[in-house]
Design a protein around this motif. Structure first.
Motif, PDB file in Angstrom:
ATOM      1  N   MET A  37      -4.184  -4.196  -5.028  1.00  0.00           N
ATOM      2  CA  MET A  37      -4.842  -2.889  -5.094  1.00  0.00           C
ATOM      3  C   MET A  37      -3.816  -1.787  -5.303  1.00  0.00           C
ATOM      4  O   MET A  37      -2.664  -1.908  -4.876  1.00  0.00           O
ATOM      5  CB  MET A  37      -5.644  -2.629  -3.820  1.00  0.00           C
ATOM      6  N   GLN A  38      -4.257  -0.723  -5.935  1.00  0.00           N
ATOM      7  CA  GLN A  38      -3.426   0.465  -6.111  1.00  0.00           C
ATOM      8  C   GLN A  38      -3.578   1.331  -4.866  1.00  0.00           C
ATOM      9  O   GLN A  38      -4.700   1.673  -4.469  1.00  0.00           O
ATOM     10  CB  GLN A  38      -3.850   1.248  -7.358  1.00  0.00           C
ATOM     11  N   VAL A  39      -2.452   1.689  -4.259  1.00  0.00           N
ATOM     12  CA  VAL A  39      -2.443   2.399  -2.983  1.00  0.00           C
ATOM     13  C   VAL A  39      -1.686   3.709  -3.122  1.00  0.00           C
ATOM     14  O   VAL A  39      -0.641   3.763  -3.777  1.00  0.00           O
ATOM     15  CB  VAL A  39      -1.774   1.532  -1.888  1.00  0.00           C
ATOM     16  N   CYS A  40      -2.221   4.751  -2.470  1.00  0.00           N
ATOM     17  CA  CYS A  40      -1.544   6.039  -2.417  1.00  0.00           C
ATOM     18  C   CYS A  40      -1.492   6.494  -0.963  1.00  0.00           C
ATOM     19  O   CYS A  40      -2.522   6.551  -0.292  1.00  0.00           O
ATOM     20  CB  CYS A  40      -2.282   7.077  -3.260  1.00  0.00           C
ATOM     21  N   VAL A  41      -0.286   6.788  -0.477  1.00  0.00           N
ATOM     22  CA  VAL A  41      -0.087   7.311   0.873  1.00  0.00           C
ATOM     23  C   VAL A  41       0.356   8.759   0.742  1.00  0.00           C
ATOM     24  O   VAL A  41       1.296   9.061   0.007  1.00  0.00           O
ATOM     25  CB  VAL A  41       0.986   6.494   1.635  1.00  0.00           C
ATOM     26  N   ILE A  42      -0.328   9.648   1.467  1.00  0.00           N
ATOM     27  CA  ILE A  42       0.021  11.064   1.476  1.00  0.00           C
ATOM     28  C   ILE A  42       0.242  11.470   2.923  1.00  0.00           C
ATOM     29  O   ILE A  42      -0.666  11.360   3.757  1.00  0.00           O
ATOM     30  CB  ILE A  42      -1.092  11.918   0.838  1.00  0.00           C
ATOM     31  N   GLN A  43       1.465  11.907   3.235  1.00  0.00           N
ATOM     32  CA  GLN A  43       1.804  12.314   4.591  1.00  0.00           C
ATOM     33  C   GLN A  43       1.708  13.830   4.705  1.00  0.00           C
ATOM     34  O   GLN A  43       2.387  14.557   3.991  1.00  0.00           O
ATOM     35  CB  GLN A  43       3.192  11.820   4.967  1.00  0.00           C
ATOM     36  N   PHE A  44       0.863  14.294   5.636  1.00  0.00           N
ATOM     37  CA  PHE A  44       0.578  15.718   5.790  1.00  0.00           C
ATOM     38  C   PHE A  44       1.541  16.443   6.718  1.00  0.00           C
ATOM     39  O   PHE A  44       1.712  17.648   6.583  1.00  0.00           O
ATOM     40  CB  PHE A  44      -0.853  15.910   6.311  1.00  0.00           C
ATOM     41  N   ILE A  45       2.158  15.764   7.670  1.00  0.00           N
ATOM     42  CA  ILE A  45       3.003  16.437   8.661  1.00  0.00           C
ATOM     43  C   ILE A  45       4.449  15.975   8.596  1.00  0.00           C
ATOM     44  O   ILE A  45       5.359  16.788   8.608  1.00  0.00           O
ATOM     45  CB  ILE A  45       2.463  16.222  10.102  1.00  0.00           C
ATOM     46  N   LYS A  46       4.671  14.685   8.564  1.00  0.00           N
ATOM     47  CA  LYS A  46       6.037  14.159   8.649  1.00  0.00           C
ATOM     48  C   LYS A  46       6.941  14.823   7.619  1.00  0.00           C
ATOM     49  O   LYS A  46       6.543  15.048   6.486  1.00  0.00           O
ATOM     50  CB  LYS A  46       6.040  12.647   8.451  1.00  0.00           C
ATOM     51  N   GLY A  47       8.148  15.120   8.058  1.00  0.00           N
ATOM     52  CA  GLY A  47       9.111  15.791   7.187  1.00  0.00           C
ATOM     53  C   GLY A  47       9.751  14.850   6.194  1.00  0.00           C
ATOM     54  O   GLY A  47       9.297  13.729   5.977  1.00  0.00           O
ATOM     55  N   ARG A  48      10.820  15.273   5.643  1.00  0.00           N
ATOM     56  CA  ARG A  48      11.428  14.562   4.516  1.00  0.00           C
ATOM     57  C   ARG A  48      12.465  13.514   4.930  1.00  0.00           C
ATOM     58  O   ARG A  48      13.266  13.107   4.122  1.00  0.00           O
ATOM     59  CB  ARG A  48      12.059  15.583   3.577  1.00  0.00           C
ATOM     60  N   TRP A  49      12.447  13.091   6.194  1.00  0.00           N
ATOM     61  CA  TRP A  49      13.368  12.029   6.579  1.00  0.00           C
ATOM     62  C   TRP A  49      12.818  10.683   6.143  1.00  0.00           C
ATOM     63  O   TRP A  49      11.630  10.498   6.011  1.00  0.00           O
ATOM     64  CB  TRP A  49      13.664  12.056   8.082  1.00  0.00           C
ATOM     65  N   GLN A  50      13.703   9.756   5.920  1.00  0.00           N
ATOM     66  CA  GLN A  50      13.357   8.426   5.426  1.00  0.00           C
ATOM     67  C   GLN A  50      12.793   7.581   6.577  1.00  0.00           C
ATOM     68  O   GLN A  50      13.325   7.585   7.675  1.00  0.00           O
ATOM     69  CB  GLN A  50      14.610   7.765   4.850  1.00  0.00           C
ATOM     70  N   THR A  51      11.721   6.842   6.306  1.00  0.00           N
ATOM     71  CA  THR A  51      11.146   5.925   7.294  1.00  0.00           C
ATOM     72  C   THR A  51      11.180   4.506   6.753  1.00  0.00           C
ATOM     73  O   THR A  51      11.255   4.290   5.538  1.00  0.00           O
ATOM     74  CB  THR A  51       9.683   6.301   7.624  1.00  0.00           C
ATOM     75  N   GLY A  52      11.103   3.546   7.646  1.00  0.00           N
ATOM     76  CA  GLY A  52      11.072   2.142   7.246  1.00  0.00           C
ATOM     77  C   GLY A  52       9.862   1.816   6.387  1.00  0.00           C
ATOM     78  O   GLY A  52       9.960   1.044   5.429  1.00  0.00           O
ATOM     79  N   GLU A  53       8.709   2.423   6.720  1.00  0.00           N
ATOM     80  CA  GLU A  53       7.502   2.174   5.934  1.00  0.00           C
ATOM     81  C   GLU A  53       7.672   2.676   4.500  1.00  0.00           C
ATOM     82  O   GLU A  53       7.282   1.993   3.550  1.00  0.00           O
ATOM     83  CB  GLU A  53       6.285   2.873   6.559  1.00  0.00           C
ATOM     84  N   GLN A  54       8.252   3.846   4.364  1.00  0.00           N
ATOM     85  CA  GLN A  54       8.463   4.397   3.018  1.00  0.00           C
ATOM     86  C   GLN A  54       9.451   3.529   2.233  1.00  0.00           C
ATOM     87  O   GLN A  54       9.241   3.263   1.049  1.00  0.00           O
ATOM     88  CB  GLN A  54       8.970   5.835   3.126  1.00  0.00           C
ATOM     89  N   ARG A  55      10.475   3.052   2.900  1.00  0.00           N
ATOM     90  CA  ARG A  55      11.448   2.175   2.238  1.00  0.00           C
ATOM     91  C   ARG A  55      10.785   0.859   1.818  1.00  0.00           C
ATOM     92  O   ARG A  55      11.020   0.358   0.724  1.00  0.00           O
ATOM     93  CB  ARG A  55      12.635   1.896   3.162  1.00  0.00           C
ATOM     94  N   ALA A  56       9.941   0.302   2.696  1.00  0.00           N
ATOM     95  CA  ALA A  56       9.240  -0.948   2.365  1.00  0.00           C
ATOM     96  C   ALA A  56       8.268  -0.731   1.205  1.00  0.00           C
ATOM     97  O   ALA A  56       8.158  -1.584   0.318  1.00  0.00           O
ATOM     98  CB  ALA A  56       8.501  -1.482   3.589  1.00  0.00           C
ATOM     99  N   ALA A  57       7.583   0.404   1.205  1.00  0.00           N
ATOM    100  CA  ALA A  57       6.621   0.694   0.129  1.00  0.00           C
ATOM    101  C   ALA A  57       7.309   0.762  -1.232  1.00  0.00           C
ATOM    102  O   ALA A  57       6.710   0.398  -2.247  1.00  0.00           O
ATOM    103  CB  ALA A  57       5.883   1.997   0.421  1.00  0.00           C
ATOM    104  N   ALA A  58       8.559   1.192  -1.238  1.00  0.00           N
ATOM    105  CA  ALA A  58       9.303   1.283  -2.500  1.00  0.00           C
ATOM    106  C   ALA A  58       9.515  -0.096  -3.136  1.00  0.00           C
ATOM    107  O   ALA A  58       9.800  -0.189  -4.332  1.00  0.00           O
ATOM    108  CB  ALA A  58      10.643   1.973  -2.265  1.00  0.00           C
TER     109      ALA A  58
END
Length: 178
Positions: A37-58
């Motif tokens: 499936m095509q997935v889109c995650v939009i974070q409304f509050i979290k700032g611009r620091w790198q997270t493990g989830e964002q790294r895994a999504a890449a």
């Protein structure tokens, strides 16, 4: 993967004072991506620091990740800017949902925006009921989900805080909290 014409898009809300709202949503996002499936995650509050989830999504070519927030809103020096940033993120999210490019969209921490009065729960619920494609899965996270959003959802899970390491003086740990 079930064709969109045969899919009943679900609306899930993850709310409550306990830990795990975003983590649960990201688990569903990875599950959906695993099925192609095509997935889109939009974070409304979290700032611009790198997270493990964002790294895994890449690592996936079918997960798009957008950080639209500016960080810890309780320390704000400019509430008007915070409101404008949240409104711009909501406009962005609606455009992504209406693009029909995605099978699942995660609106991470959008419920906080309602609690701060930046976006109304009534507006979000009306959008879900009248504009969201019927086949699209949507997840909204954050504490204090508004009653209108809860009513518009198919499944609502409330995370209950029993005990948290932070209250014992233990700082956020890489791989667990981010």
């Amino acid at each position: 993967m079930k064709p969109r014409s045969r899919r009943h898009g679900r609306v899930l809300v993850h709310t409550g004072e306990g830990k795990g709202k975003s983590s649960s949503a990201f688990g569903v996002a990875f599950r959906a991506a695993g099925w192609g499936m095509q997935v889109c995650v939009i974070q409304f509050i979290k700032g611009r620091w790198q997270t493990g989830e964002q790294r895994a999504a890449a690592c996936f070519d079918n997960i798009e990740w957008h950080v639209k927030g500016e960080g810890f809103t309780w320390d704000t020096k400019n509430p008007q800017r915070d409101r404008a940033v949240a409104r711009a993120a909501w406009d962005f999210a609606r455009a992504k949902i209406l693009s029909e490019k995605y099978d699942l969209v995660v609106l991470d921490e959008i419920n906080y925006c309602c609690g701060y009065g930046w976006i109304s729960g009534r507006e979000i619920a009306a959008f879900i009921r009248t504009r969201k494609p019927a086949w699209l899965h949507l997840i909204l996270t954050g504490r204090s989900a508004p009653p209108e959003v809860i009513e518009a959802a198919d499944t609502v899970t409330e995370m209950r805080l029993v005990k948290h390491a932070y209250r014992q003086g233990i700082e956020a740990e890489q791989g667990i909290e981010f």
